[in-house]
Design an enzyme around this catalytic site. Structure first.
Site, PDB file in Angstrom:
ATOM      1  CG  LEU A   7      -1.805  -1.230   1.390  1.00 52.47           C
ATOM      2  CD1 LEU A   7      -2.777  -1.042   2.543  1.00 52.47           C
ATOM      3  CD2 LEU A   7      -2.570  -1.520   0.107  1.00 52.47           C
ATOM      4  NE  ARG A  14       0.842  11.211  10.545  1.00 54.12           N
ATOM      5  CZ  ARG A  14       0.616  10.022  11.110  1.00 54.12           C
ATOM      6  NH1 ARG A  14       0.843   9.837  12.393  1.00 54.12           N
ATOM      7  NH2 ARG A  14       0.156   9.014  10.371  1.00 54.12           N
ATOM      8  CG  ASN A 396      39.136  17.676 -19.484  1.00 57.82           C
ATOM      9  OD1 ASN A 396      39.261  18.780 -18.962  1.00 57.82           O
ATOM     10  ND2 ASN A 396      38.260  16.805 -19.075  1.00 57.82           N
ATOM     11  CB  SER A 415      56.375  21.042 -11.218  1.00 55.04           C
ATOM     12  OG  SER A 415      56.927  20.062 -10.381  1.00 55.04           O
ATOM     13  NE  ARG A 450      61.080  25.685 -19.725  1.00 59.87           N
ATOM     14  CZ  ARG A 450      61.655  24.780 -18.954  1.00 59.87           C
ATOM     15  NH1 ARG A 450      60.908  23.992 -18.194  1.00 59.87           N
ATOM     16  NH2 ARG A 450      62.955  24.652 -18.929  1.00 59.87           N
TER      17      ARG A 450
HETATM   18  C1  UD1 Z   1      -2.713   1.215   9.815  1.00 64.20           C
HETATM   19  C2  UD1 Z   1      -3.698   0.241  10.486  1.00 64.20           C
HETATM   20  C3  UD1 Z   1      -3.365   0.128  11.969  1.00 64.20           C
HETATM   21  C4  UD1 Z   1      -1.936  -0.333  12.129  1.00 64.20           C
HETATM   22  C5  UD1 Z   1      -0.973   0.612  11.374  1.00 64.20           C
HETATM   23  C6  UD1 Z   1       0.411   0.010  11.360  1.00 64.20           C
HETATM   24  C7  UD1 Z   1      -5.803   0.482   9.271  1.00 64.20           C
HETATM   25  C8  UD1 Z   1      -7.167   1.012   9.299  1.00 64.20           C
HETATM   26  N1  UD1 Z   1      -5.049   0.732  10.327  1.00 64.20           N
HETATM   27  O1  UD1 Z   1      -2.914   2.500  10.412  1.00 64.20           O
HETATM   28  O2  UD1 Z   1      -4.245  -0.827  12.588  1.00 64.20           O
HETATM   29  O3  UD1 Z   1      -1.598  -0.357  13.509  1.00 64.20           O
HETATM   30  O4  UD1 Z   1      -1.373   0.755   9.998  1.00 64.20           O
HETATM   31  O5  UD1 Z   1       1.343   0.873  10.777  1.00 64.20           O
HETATM   32  O6  UD1 Z   1      -5.436  -0.158   8.323  1.00 64.20           O
HETATM   33  N2  UD1 Z   1      -2.769   3.827   2.201  1.00 64.20           N
HETATM   34  C9  UD1 Z   1      -3.237   3.705   0.927  1.00 64.20           C
HETATM   35  N3  UD1 Z   1      -4.462   4.170   0.621  1.00 64.20           N
HETATM   36  C10 UD1 Z   1      -5.277   4.754   1.550  1.00 64.20           C
HETATM   37  C11 UD1 Z   1      -4.787   4.881   2.865  1.00 64.20           C
HETATM   38  C12 UD1 Z   1      -3.548   4.402   3.168  1.00 64.20           C
HETATM   39  O7  UD1 Z   1      -2.552   3.183   0.047  1.00 64.20           O
HETATM   40  O8  UD1 Z   1      -6.386   5.153   1.186  1.00 64.20           O
HETATM   41  C13 UD1 Z   1      -1.447   3.313   2.504  1.00 64.20           C
HETATM   42  C14 UD1 Z   1      -0.479   4.379   3.013  1.00 64.20           C
HETATM   43  O9  UD1 Z   1       0.267   4.931   1.947  1.00 64.20           O
HETATM   44  C15 UD1 Z   1       0.409   3.596   3.979  1.00 64.20           C
HETATM   45  C16 UD1 Z   1      -0.484   2.458   4.451  1.00 64.20           C
HETATM   46  O10 UD1 Z   1      -1.569   2.386   3.548  1.00 64.20           O
HETATM   47  O11 UD1 Z   1       1.531   3.048   3.330  1.00 64.20           O
HETATM   48  C17 UD1 Z   1      -1.000   2.655   5.879  1.00 64.20           C
HETATM   49  O12 UD1 Z   1      -1.773   3.822   5.950  1.00 64.20           O
HETATM   50  P1  UD1 Z   1      -1.720   4.762   7.219  1.00 64.20           P
HETATM   51  O13 UD1 Z   1      -2.667   5.880   6.976  1.00 64.20           O
HETATM   52  O14 UD1 Z   1      -0.336   5.087   7.570  1.00 64.20           O
HETATM   53  O15 UD1 Z   1      -2.388   3.777   8.331  1.00 64.20           O
HETATM   54  P2  UD1 Z   1      -2.264   3.906   9.875  1.00 64.20           P
HETATM   55  O16 UD1 Z   1      -3.154   4.980  10.382  1.00 64.20           O
HETATM   56  O17 UD1 Z   1      -0.833   3.970  10.245  1.00 64.20           O
HETATM   57 CA    CA Z   2       1.288   4.359   9.121  1.00 67.80          CA
END
Ligand code: UD1
Ligand code: CA
Length: 480
Positions: A7, A14, A396, A415, A450
């Site tokens: 994902l 942040r 060069n 030199s 030279r």
């Molecule tokens: C998620 C988990 C949480 C877990 C934590 C661990 C859920 C609801 N919660 O929370 O239980 O403890 O990860 O790190 O899954 N992403 C997408 N598409 C979206 C949203 C997110 O691709 O629509 C991807 C983000 O880029 C990221 C990952 O999913 O790589 C996790 O998303 P993030 O929003 O960081 O989830 P957490 O709130 O950390």
């Molecule tokens: Ca996360």
């Protein structure tokens, strides 16, 4: 059969960055690249990356990284091509996985889900997760960890057999639920056919108005949790502080491995080493030294203090002191520095000396060749036993094009010689100090290029006489 999905669609607000979070670099590789690497050893049959925020940039970066690692021959041979799945709106982790439905239609294996921001995972951990999943024939097996600070993570509630009753997101937890320190690492193994059935049932009625993948877990059974041994592995990167924290952990791991292999690190805290670097036993790394990229350093070499080596191969017993070496090959017994700069492609033979304030660019030195002091050699090819005098420069560049210089075996430049390229100096040539050499020189010649020295005797005397005459005619002071 196991398909892997990562994902990587989120923005990573942040991080406060224009670069998507998963492309931030950690020790020379992006976060998402590291996640991808961690699942290579399980030989997935499909690799799907969910992209959304700056999808094109993420795709391009991953494809480039694939080509690089194939070139370096480090990738496992039979990995399937990357498939990119677009999630145009980011409406949660469950929504991200819903996008896979058309791609995995009819797929009968397991789906391993990884977040793109968890870069420290060890392949063994994933293998263990899969093993437990398959042994117990679970609908879902989920990686969990007992952490000192569970803030921000989903909490996992299990019975004594690690069978999960419920996962509750941090934001949705009651005060009592927040006391639970067992967290969801965001790494799951699903029986795909079961997951595909419940995905359409997800609802977004929670604090974030998002479709949670954790809700899909709550809808399936049996669901089992597997605790990771080292909870640092599942640390996610959400901001720059966490990026620094995982970097520190990674460095600690890399240095520990080096030392176990027989490498001496003097003042390890001041040294950084990418995990792509290979060091042989009895290498000594001195303080404030940084080793990056595809670098190999052979036994007996001493690097530092104060050096940077990047994408370079150093042979046995090489020393590098206060110098920068990039994209270069340096053969055994050669001494580099202090204060040399090699910017490759550069090749330096055996037993050479490249000394103080010398810059080499796109240059090859044969064996036992010395460039001791204050030189720039660019686009040059030098033979064996050449001696380059202090201050010798290859001119060069004519303002438009770069031109080559060739220097034969045993040739010596005096030199402050300027070698105006294109230029061929044969073997056993001697260039007189201060020469500006513009034409080729055959073997066995002395070249003096030279202006001949002119010495005018009595010069000071004449000018003194003039001053005396000026004084007599009352002009003294008018020209001071
Ligand atoms: C998620 C988990 C949480 C877990 C934590 C661990 C859920 C609801 N919660 O929370 O239980 O403890 O990860 O790190 O899954 N992403 C997408 N598409 C979206 C949203 C997110 O691709 O629509 C991807 C983000 O880029 C990221 C990952 O999913 O790589 C996790 O998303 P993030 O929003 O960081 O989830 P957490 O709130 O950390
Ligand atoms: Ca996360």
């Amino acid at each position: 059969m196991v398909a892997v999905t990562i994902l990587a669609a989120g923005r990573g607000t942040r991080m406060k960055s224009t670069l998507p979070k998963v492309l931030h670099s950690l020790g020379g590789r992006s976060l998402v690249e590291r996640v991808l690497h961690s699942c290579s050893p399980i030989s997935p049959s499909r690799r799907l990356v969910v992209v959304g925020y700056q999808a094109e940039q993420v795709k391009a970066a991953l494809l480039e990284a694939e080509i690089m690692s194939q070139k370096q021959g480090e990738e496992f041979p039979l990995l399937p091509p990357l498939e990119f799945v677009e999630q145009t709106e980011q409406r949660g982790t469950g929504h991200a996985i819903q996008q896979l439905l058309p791609y995995l239609d009819g797929f009968t294996g397991d789906l391993l889900v990884l977040n793109g921001d968890v870069p420290l995972l060890r392949p063994q951990t994933l293998k263990h997760l899969l093993k437990i999943h398959q042994e117990h024939q679970n609908a879902v097996t989920l990686l969990t960890a007992q952490v000192p600070n569970a803030q921000g993570y989903g909490r996992v509630f299990c019975n004594s057999d690690n069978i999960i009753n419920q996962i509750v997101e941090d934001r949705d937890c009651t005060a009592a639920q927040k006391q639970n320190r067992r967290i969801n690492a965001g790494i799951y193994c699903f029986r795909w056919a079961d997951l595909a059935q419940v995905l359409p049932q997800l609802q977004a009625n929670n604090n974030q108005q998002e479709y949670y993948l954790t809700d899909a877990v709550n809808l399936l059974e049996p669901v089992m949790a597997v605790d990771v041994e080292d909870h640092q592995e599942i640390l996610g990167v959400n901001d720059r502080q966490q990026l620094a924290t995982v970097y520190e952990i990674l460095q600690h791991r890399v240095k520990e491995e080096c030392m176990v292999l027989g490498v001496t690190l003097v003042d390890p805290a001041s040294i950084t080493i990418d995990d792509t670097v290979q060091l042989q036993p009895d290498v000594i790394i001195e303080p404030q030294t940084h080793l990056r990229g595809n670098t190999v350093i052979q036994s007996g070499s001493r690097i530092g203090p104060g050096s940077l080596i990047e994408n370079s191969h150093l042979g046995e017993n090489v020393t590098v002191l206060y110098s920068v070496v990039k994209n270069s090959i340096v053969k055994a017994e050669t001494q580099i520095g202090p204060y040399a700069h090699l910017r490759g492609p550069v090749q330096v033979g055996t037993g050479c000396r490249v000394g103080n304030f010398v810059e080499l660019k796109n240059t090859t030195l044969g064996d036992k060749t010395n460039v001791g002091h204050l030189s720039y050699l660019g686009d040059a090819t030098l033979g064996d036993h050449v001696n380059i005098g202090a201050g010798t420069i290859t001119a060069n560049y004519d303002g438009v094009n770069k031109h080559p210089t060739q220097i034969g075996d045993r040739t010596k430049t005096g030199s402050n010689s300027v070698l105006v390229a294109p230029l061929v100096l044969g073997a056993d040539v001697n260039v007189a100090a201060g020469s500006v050499v513009t034409e080729d020189v055959p073997n066995d010649c002395l070249v003096i290029a030279r202006a001949r020295q002119v010495v005018k005797p009595g010069w000071r005397l004449k000018s003194l006489k003039r001053t005396a005459q000026d004084a007599e005619t009352g002009l003294k002071g008018s020209h001071e």
